[in-house]
Design an enzyme around this catalytic site. Structure first.
Site, short mmCIF file in Angstrom:
data_model
loop_
_atom_site.label_atom_id
_atom_site.label_comp_id
_atom_site.label_asym_id
_atom_site.label_seq_id
_atom_site.Cartn_x
_atom_site.Cartn_y
_atom_site.Cartn_z
N ASP A 133 0.85 -1.19 0.00
CA ASP A 133 0.00 0.00 0.00
C ASP A 133 0.89 1.24 0.00
OD1 ASP A 133 -1.73 2.16 0.84
OD2 ASP A 133 -3.15 0.66 1.55
N ALA A 134 0.55 2.21 -0.83
CA ALA A 134 1.35 3.44 -0.92
C ALA A 134 1.37 4.21 0.39
CB ALA A 134 0.81 4.34 -2.03
N GLU A 151 -1.12 7.61 -12.43
CA GLU A 151 -2.54 7.38 -12.14
C GLU A 151 -2.76 6.55 -10.88
OE1 GLU A 151 -4.38 6.15 -15.90
OE2 GLU A 151 -3.18 7.71 -16.88
N HIS A 155 -6.63 7.11 -6.67
CA HIS A 155 -7.21 6.02 -5.90
C HIS A 155 -7.03 6.17 -4.39
CE1 HIS A 155 -7.94 3.80 -9.54
NE2 HIS A 155 -6.67 3.75 -9.85
#
Length: 285
Positions: A133-134, A151, A155
């Site tokens: 997860d970023a 992109e 999100h």
């Protein structure tokens, strides 16, 4: 961020975003558009002008090359791809720069395909992919000489947290290149409805706005050195991808059927003058 509550909806989880890409990756991987396979790129294409006759596949590679140019990486340096998709951009940039690349995604399907791609090339020893997860990156402080996010920001519910995490993993002075769908100005009425539908289909809490991105970058310790809206150069992507979905028979329980297959909402969204596309470069302070 926009003050119009109609543009927002339930905040998606990383599981929801991962599920979206697990479901849609096969279509992007195999469909034929403009006579050429999309071949795994899950982002917009860039055309220099209205007379540019690149195929969608060539145009998506062109956007990747623009990102690579801003990274200006050297052989042996280490780069981070935040939201790596099926790995095509990471492999292309690793090949072009000689750098080592680590890619992350919340889609298991994408990670599997990216690893398969890497294994089929001579780059497998320089490119790796993992589920992450970023907002909670599994990397040490100052691990990377550069990063990009194609992109991915659209999100993420708390973009400041994600950007702070990315900045933490960058060495001082290193670049971060972000490209993403952009909401140029507030929307109302039917336009807001279409934007809301698009957000739902793409598991986006809201589309990034210029001021929000700048504020989040600043709070994350990143200095903006370039910020361009290249929306007119990428706009024909939406129609091209909609055409690709025309030949796909969706499953009866496909939650995205109405948006992608039935209403042709994607090209209508892409034609909105309020929709742009950010191409920005920031540096770790």
């Amino acid at each position: 961020m926009t003050n119009d509550p109609s543009v927002h909806h339930t905040v998606p989880s990383s599981l929801g975003v991962g599920r979206l890409y697990d479901e849609q990756t096969e279509i992007v991987q195999t469909e034929i558009v403009d006579g050429a396979a999309v071949d795994g790129n899950i982002h917009v294409g860039y055309w220099d002008s209205a007379t540019d006759d690149r195929s969608l596949n060539q145009a998506t590679d062109r956007l990747t090359d623009l990102v690579a140019g801003r990274l200006a990486a050297a052989p042996g340096q280490r780069l981070l791809d935040v939201g790596c998709g099926t790995g095509r951009p990471a492999l292309r940039i690793a090949r072009a720069t000689g750098a080592r690349v680590s890619g992350i995604s919340v889609s298991n399907q994408d990670i599997d395909l990216a690893r398969t791609r890497a294994d089929a090339t001579a780059l497998a020893d320089r490119v790796d992919f993992r589920y992450a997860d970023a907002c909670a990156l599994p990397f040490d402080v100052a691990s990377f000489d550069g990063a990009w996010a194609i992109e991915s920001m659209m999100h993420i519910s708390d973009r400041t947290i994600a950007l702070t995490e990315i900045a933490r993993t960058l060495r001082p002075g290193s670049p971060l290149v972000i490209t993403d769908v952009l909401l140029r100005s507030p929307v109302t009425g039917d336009t807001a409805d279409l934007v809301r539908q698009t957000c739902r289909a793409f598991q986006s809490p809201s589309l990034p706005e210029p001021a929000e991105l700048r504020t989040s970058l600043d709070r994350a310790g990143l200095e903006v050195v370039e910020f361009h809206d290249i929306g007119e150069h990428v706009r024909r992507t939406y129609q091209a991808f909609a055409d690709a979905f025309d030949d796909v028979a969706p499953s009866v329980d496909d939650p995205h059927y109405e948006f992608f297959h039935s209403t042709r909402s994607l090209p209508r969204f892409g034609a909105l003058p309020q929709i742009g596309y950010a191409f920005l470069v920031a540096r770790r302070r």
